[in-house]
Motif scaffolding. Structure first.
Motif: not given
Lengths: 322, 322, 322, 322, 322, 322
Positions: C174-199
């Motif tokens: 019943p909840f969930g927002d949109i985040y963005i994450s980055y990867s140098p190699d399509m294997k390891y992911w990081g630098e997570h940021r929140c992009v949009m929340k519910v209104s």
């Protein structure tokens, strides 16, 4: 249940007018009473020869629930077997169970019957008998899941065996009433009747969420005396207290009296704190028809006892009935 | 983690055969240990020079959760900073957080890494390093929300950093298993594997609701020794106990052994009562490869310690495995 | 995404001033489009050579969720493989999954990347690539559970791969927002940021319960155009509608505009009734930089399409922003 | 169930390869078929003389649930009594009930037995018999609450009566498996065994939440053919579909085969919309050992029928077993 | 409410014996009736001069809830203002609100009073008056949160204003009964009495979950006629139907009759499917003391009307009372 | 509230710098203080003549909740009536109630007003007055259900009576803010305003779940001093602590200051364990404008008191405001 052995006893504290009072040496069985145990509580005792025997709920340190046999000379100091009871086939070969807890023991005709909450696709009523508390013979489960607090009457009623139980669901069930069922043969059960329901919150809140039978019913001139637990759902969890009821001797599905106040509720430190705080759960009683001692689990952690005079309890139950 | 300093110690009480036993002076840190605190618990300590340093969860009297540095000569008596740690930018400038709690500290190569539950749109794993417990450098969060109990291994595994964590949701989460993830650079994380799941209720109920890694894993000849907490959901709330597991040295996603019984569970008054009753939550351990001391939060209110012999713990974990 | 092939198209109905309008031939793919299917919906299409290819969510009649390849000359009439995609090892050998659903497809540099909700101890983001929609190579899951709606950007951002996702829990979340994450190699992911929340409910209730990215973001002069679904929790269940957002080209974690009104919401019979009523779930878009066609799942049962002019959509997103 | 009367029939639609197909004249009974009804569904029919009789669930416009007798020449056009069945005492005088719903009818030896969900302190299995569908004699409830979907076998098994049922709790129960129980006399029941459980979500999601027996089991050379409903819990409510199972002829607690795919699921407008959308609930079947017609409730509002060839159904059940 | 204008009317369909029947032209107001609307429903109409005026709930495409004025010559074809009503201060300056929905309109003495569900730290009862449906003057909220379905009586009762309402909580409330409150001045309210409770499930299940007043009560010789909605909680969501009650003319807290069966329940496609399926929600009525037309919201999406004869409705309410 | 009688007092413990400190003789009233009681807590006291009087919440052993009168010479030792207060009609004849709990007492003009949580179709605010604590006259309930913690101001505000209250729902309500309402006559109430909301979790978690007014507001030069309880929802239940707020003298709906930290929270054994652990619930205060004593319920079981200097409390409230 006339008996020769002297039941445990301690006089009412001076100044007290309580109908039921606790043993000053409580808890009589601690949580680490046997090497493997995390907690020992909600257990059943009976006179056995010139001493006592019992079946004890011992949760081990993996918090697996099982039942163990035990023996005592005085009903207070107990030797409990370190290994759980190993069942042999009774009237069925299907004797596996996922867990066993909250046993009761009833002497009936020629043997001791044990009932307990048996893990069989969820909780239901397990049934076994023993002659010596060494060999136990497991029978067919009495009912379909989901059921708890199955308690046999200590004699046949109109020729049939009779059992109280508390059907409900398969979690921390927030509802449940006491029913009676009959059997011609300890295998097939039917004629299910409702005996007691939870009370309206406004009339007796300590028993407004769920109720369940405790010790084996005691035959008295005034009816079957049944101690039972009642539960109220506070904002910080369930609180279990103890009351008493009188059922008709001929037709025990007929409720005659039932205490509006509780008889005993969690108030001592070993009842207020433990694995499950605020639980006082009666499961056995010894009675010489004058004096009476009740065994109860405290905080789902230890075993305590409490005393009372049978006559006073009967009087109170009639005079403070819901 | 070979170390010169003498770890805190108290011999096993006479008559006890417990593998783990508590310090008689518990709790070693009380709830009002610093002027602003409502409670201090779930904290991490490490050898530091010829003494000890630590990172402590101090909830203030507004019940805001934060982490404070602290120092001790003997590992028992602690000086805790009155102000929370102020973070400086490490491998990122995004170092704000809504709250910080349940820290762990790992010495790895040349510095001390702190992981904690970081409030970033919900709980996730915060990461920082320090050389001196005075200046702390906060790095990128390791994972997306929602995660707790991030615990770094004290050395690289096959060249990569490795972290245990417990993904779950954003409330009083009723579920959660332990995973392992890897990183080449402490910034990008991947290769997520499931290490341990909750156990079936019938097999080991104390750990059937959720589990999470505790202290930093300890390298032993027989594998990585991981203490972890397990939770059972009683009708009166969650109860947290402690067990141990052994993971393969080469591939720590491979679980080898895991205690079916708990090693320690809430039983003392400071564990049974407090802000959150019935919580025993291990978060750090000191080990001289013979003796071992575990630091744990009690009732989400105070800090206690407990002792054991490494060899006995390893033997017990293997011989009582689920 | 410049492309030679003509995208599907139907002019705006006379009298309508809607920014987005439905195809009159909807649904373009019925629930029994292949012999084994119970439903086909929430699927992804891309230009492929001089025609189209796609990856389709086909729940079979055991209601097992899986993804199938498909091909089309015109983007409307589709041949869908009768068997699910069989994955080969990509950058990992751990390619088993309990289920696969809600795929997206992104052409990026030299190959087509597929992301989907992958059953790995609960939902997380599965990742695979293909050159030809015949052979697929599965890679490491991008994140720990619990995550859904992973959508790759169609080009690197500052040298790193970038993915939108929606962390949440493991049920009918019943909840969930949109985040963005980055990867140098399509294997390891990081630098997570929140992009949009519910209104907030009072400002835009159709997207107040949870949101998730839909089609692959479209690069425009005014920013990354992201269609997304928003959910409101009515007393009779979740209702899924579609809006649009514009993210900064250089730093897509920066939200610039986001529609306060929905662009399209369930109103046709094939959207209002089906396996899960009131679901309109966009998952793919084709765009020739003038015209745009959106593919969406309807009622978790069938596939529909809708049309619009890119310029009008951008104008509307800016002028009706939350 | 050999029978002389011709069962309702309509050939498989051209081009279809479905094992089960719907009647083109569905629904055969509308919601307002009798003056008082709000809805008529989940009903049972049997051959009766040279025609058909049945017991119908008719919820009235106060949405009180009751069962009515009905008669038909062709099994499609039905005359349903305007008043509910009035019960007379059978093997008990306790024949009151709070409500009655979801009847099944079984011809067994010399009479027709009706089972239904009986309101007795919550749902349990009611039992009655009739010779003529005019006079009905109610017997003891078969089980304690809480139970639904009690279905009798049409002959004794090893001398005892046998019944399938689905124990669960007292609300919109989110769990439930199929059990079998036996009785020597239609009064006392025991020897409870688990026959079928819900399936793992990953293997067959349409039946992963709860299951319950439908029509009376059909004796075939290959075992007892049992149609049953399975339920999946979507984010917009429960969806009920139909599958089939084969039980051992001698020991029907032994499950041999069970369809992984459903045989029929809600897809028509009268199944997708109504008082409870997305419910397809089979409760009766007629079979001439070559052709078979299934009666089912749709959307808890109307009655539909569907057809199939017995041999094809048996083949499908064996070849698509879970 | 004697009135000169002819109320909308359509004769009872041939063959029907229903007390209430629908208009064949339903829905009379569609979801996109004004450019900004997502849905229009649960609205109130009154005679106004020689025509009609009304206040309409129009949710816009951001699903913000607000109320709009509207006008009609015949009560069927409506011109609805494109902008929401802008309130001016009445007996208070505190006239902000987070949202407005489900209006009712009552002519009382010299003006039209509007009540609605007003967003003020949660839902409560908003109150305003108008003389011309152009200027509206908002007054103090009648009650503390949390309340819905406030409906004024069209005249003073014993000198005081009187209002029905439905106190409950702040979510998709699963409970709620109808109360009456009085005021000397339309500002201060007191003398709260309970008028009607939900019915026991066994007696009238359509109104067993919650109930709320609908149109303004109609004075008849036999009492105040109140149409109300009742809700049952099915496993697939709430279902709203309509019943009628008669309250004592002198003391309207005294319930005299109340329909056990519903008068109208969702059965048409525009009631069974929409933003919230299975909702039939009456909010206004016109009556010339012989004929009566009821306005209701359908599926929280559109507006429908239904007809009946006053005398038949009164007879039915008395003769089919709970 | 200038008063002649000496208020109870004990100096601040040496070494303590707490603004509020507990009485060393706590609890001053035990759970079994009168024969029928299960618990006595959440009670109100006022100066009365040259001594003290009070209204006490006494739950009896049936756990029925009621209020009793009591008297004391020193404010510490109390004589509590064994029978509950029997109400006589005040401004209404409707004086029945299902239960009464959590009283407050306010001297206003010429009499003592009692407010309490009154069982009237759920909890709402009961109102009565007395001149002598012997005869009590019950008035109309102030509000519709569901409401708790109604607290009157001790003087009129701009000519009208004023009351704080906490509207919410009818269970163990997990939300609730403090409102103010006005009345010209103690019968009709209106002009409802929101005074204080729960705080964001990150800013002051102890008061993030619900809040409610405690003792009668105290007029000071700096504003109305209001002690209130705040609640946090831990994984093991609700924890109630105490803070303070300052409201504007002229317009008490205007909040000026409010403590971010709590002033007192459960920490003593009689607060940590009892019928409802971790509850510290203030309901009355005595103040001689220099010294101040607060009465609070502990663990829903007993009554405790705590002390402070008015000036220090005001300073702390201003300097530690949220």
């Amino acid at each position: 249940m006339t008996e020769q052995v002297k039941i445990p006893w301690e006089d009412r504290p001076k100044g007290s007018s309580d109908v039921i009072w606790r043993y000053s040496g409580n808890p009589i069985i601690g949580r680490y009473h046997i090497p493997s145990s995390n907690s020992i509580f909600n257990s059943a005792v009976v006179p056995f020869g010139d001493a006592y025997a019992g079946v004890f709920r011992c949760d081990n340190k993996a918090v697996q629930m099982n039942i163990h046999a035990g023996f005592s000379q005085d009903g207070i100091h107990w030797e409990i077997e370190h290994e759980p009871i190993e069942m042999q086939p009774g009237n069925t070969s299907m004797i596996e169970s996922d867990y066993k807890y909250d046993p009761r023991v009833t002497f009936l005709e020629d043997r001791y019957w044990v009932t307990w909450c048996n893990g069989f696709h969820g909780p239901t009523i397990g049934l076994a008998y023993t002659y010596d508390f060494k060999e136990f013979f497991q029978c067919e489960n009495a009912f379909l899941p989901f059921n708890r607090n199955g308690v046999l009457f200590p004699e046949r009623i109109n020729g049939r065996y009779a059992m109280l139980s508390r059907p409900s669901d398969n979690g921390h069930t927030p509802f449940g009433d006491i029913y009676i069922s009959y059997s011609p043969d300890m295998k097939y059960w039917g004629e299910h009747r409702c005996v007691m329901k939870v009370s309206p919150f406004e009339q007796s809140a300590w028993q407004c969420t769920k109720i369940g039978a405790g010790p084996v019913p005691i035959r008295t001139d005034e009816g079957w005396l049944v101690f039972y637990h009642g539960v109220i759902n506070t904002c910080n969890g369930f609180r279990y207290s103890m009351g008493a009821a009188l059922l008709d001797l001929e037709d025990p599905s007929r409720l005659m009296y039932r205490t509006q106040p509780y008889l005993l509720a969690p108030a001592m430190s070993y009842e207020l704190a433990g694995d499950v705080p605020n639980v006082l759960f009666p499961t056995a009683a010894l009675c010489d028809m004058e004096k009476l001692v009740i065994y109860y689990g405290a905080a789902d952690t230890v075993v305590g006892i409490a005393f009372g005079y049978l006559k006073e309890i009967l009087d109170f139950t009639r005079s403070h009935s819901l």
